[in-house]
Write a protein that holds these residues in place. Structure first.
Motif, mmCIF file in Angstrom:
data_model
loop_
_atom_site.group_PDB
_atom_site.id
_atom_site.type_symbol
_atom_site.label_atom_id
_atom_site.label_comp_id
_atom_site.label_asym_id
_atom_site.label_seq_id
_atom_site.Cartn_x
_atom_site.Cartn_y
_atom_site.Cartn_z
ATOM 1 N N VAL A 48 0.842 -1.192 0.000
ATOM 2 C CA VAL A 48 0.000 0.000 0.000
ATOM 3 C C VAL A 48 0.883 1.249 0.000
ATOM 4 O O VAL A 48 0.663 2.188 -0.760
ATOM 5 C CB VAL A 48 -0.950 0.025 1.231
ATOM 6 N N LYS A 49 1.908 1.213 0.845
ATOM 7 C CA LYS A 49 2.823 2.352 0.944
ATOM 8 C C LYS A 49 3.526 2.588 -0.396
ATOM 9 O O LYS A 49 3.631 3.728 -0.861
ATOM 10 C CB LYS A 49 3.853 2.086 2.045
ATOM 11 N N GLU A 108 -6.576 -3.758 8.064
ATOM 12 C CA GLU A 108 -5.668 -3.687 6.922
ATOM 13 C C GLU A 108 -6.420 -3.790 5.595
ATOM 14 O O GLU A 108 -6.101 -3.087 4.635
ATOM 15 C CB GLU A 108 -4.640 -4.816 7.040
ATOM 16 N N ALA A 109 -7.457 -4.639 5.569
ATOM 17 C CA ALA A 109 -8.205 -4.816 4.322
ATOM 18 C C ALA A 109 -8.831 -3.501 3.859
ATOM 19 O O ALA A 109 -8.937 -3.236 2.666
ATOM 20 C CB ALA A 109 -9.292 -5.874 4.511
ATOM 21 N N ARG A 110 -9.234 -2.686 4.826
ATOM 22 C CA ARG A 110 -9.830 -1.400 4.465
ATOM 23 C C ARG A 110 -8.764 -0.450 3.916
ATOM 24 O O ARG A 110 -8.999 0.274 2.957
ATOM 25 C CB ARG A 110 -10.515 -0.770 5.677
ATOM 26 N N LEU A 111 -7.583 -0.462 4.511
ATOM 27 C CA LEU A 111 -6.503 0.412 4.042
ATOM 28 C C LEU A 111 -6.034 -0.007 2.648
ATOM 29 O O LEU A 111 -5.657 0.840 1.831
ATOM 30 C CB LEU A 111 -5.333 0.391 5.033
ATOM 31 N N VAL A 112 -6.078 -1.297 2.401
ATOM 32 C CA VAL A 112 -5.722 -1.784 1.072
ATOM 33 C C VAL A 112 -6.751 -1.293 0.043
ATOM 34 O O VAL A 112 -6.405 -0.844 -1.043
ATOM 35 C CB VAL A 112 -5.622 -3.328 1.060
ATOM 36 N N ALA A 113 -8.021 -1.333 0.440
ATOM 37 C CA ALA A 113 -9.095 -0.922 -0.467
ATOM 38 C C ALA A 113 -9.146 0.586 -0.639
ATOM 39 O O ALA A 113 -9.391 1.100 -1.734
ATOM 40 C CB ALA A 113 -10.441 -1.439 0.046
ATOM 41 N N CYS A 116 -12.022 4.477 10.199
ATOM 42 C CA CYS A 116 -12.455 3.089 10.135
ATOM 43 C C CYS A 116 -13.822 3.031 9.432
ATOM 44 O O CYS A 116 -14.463 4.073 9.236
ATOM 45 C CB CYS A 116 -12.518 2.461 11.528
ATOM 46 N N VAL A 117 -14.239 1.844 9.094
ATOM 47 C CA VAL A 117 -15.498 1.691 8.340
ATOM 48 C C VAL A 117 -16.664 2.324 9.106
ATOM 49 O O VAL A 117 -17.491 3.031 8.538
ATOM 50 C CB VAL A 117 -15.796 0.204 8.078
#
Ligand SMILES: [Zn+2]
Length: 105
Positions: free
Chosen positions: A6-7, A87-92, A99-100
């Motif tokens: 992601v970075k 992490e899945a949210r940051l990837v998306a 947060c969601v």
């Protein structure tokens, strides 16, 4: 995909945008200045930023903010509630700061 990727992706997007900025910057400057390339990378001046589209400016800002948060170690912390952003949210959504639950509120 993990946070390292992601970075890297954020850095690549930033590179593309700052590349755009330096092109605009050199167009604005009088031709022939020797160190325009160095200064273009540092370019933050309003005139240059004004030449970017609004979405490019927003993207640039949110990428810088995300990378800053990564450096500070606060990237995975929701700015609203202080809980960990999955992490899945940051990837998306790599440039999110929420947060969601907070983003949906
Ligand atoms: Zn939250």
């Amino acid at each position: 995909m993990n946070l390292d990727q992601v970075k890297r992706e954020l850095e690549e997007r930033l590179d593309r945008l700052t590349g755009r900025l330096s092109v605009i910057d050199s167009e604005l400057r009088s031709p022939g200045s020797a160190d325009s390339e160095d200064r273009a990378l540092e370019s933050e001046n309003k005139e240059v930023l004004d030449r970017l589209s609004e979405s490019e400016r927003d993207e640039l800002q949110s990428i810088r903010r995300a990378l800053g948060r990564i450096r500070e170690g606060t990237y995975t912390v929701c700015t609203a509630c202080g809980k960990t952003i999955p992490e899945a949210r940051l990837v998306a959504v790599p440039d999110t700061t929420l947060c969601v639950r907070c983003a949906g509120a």
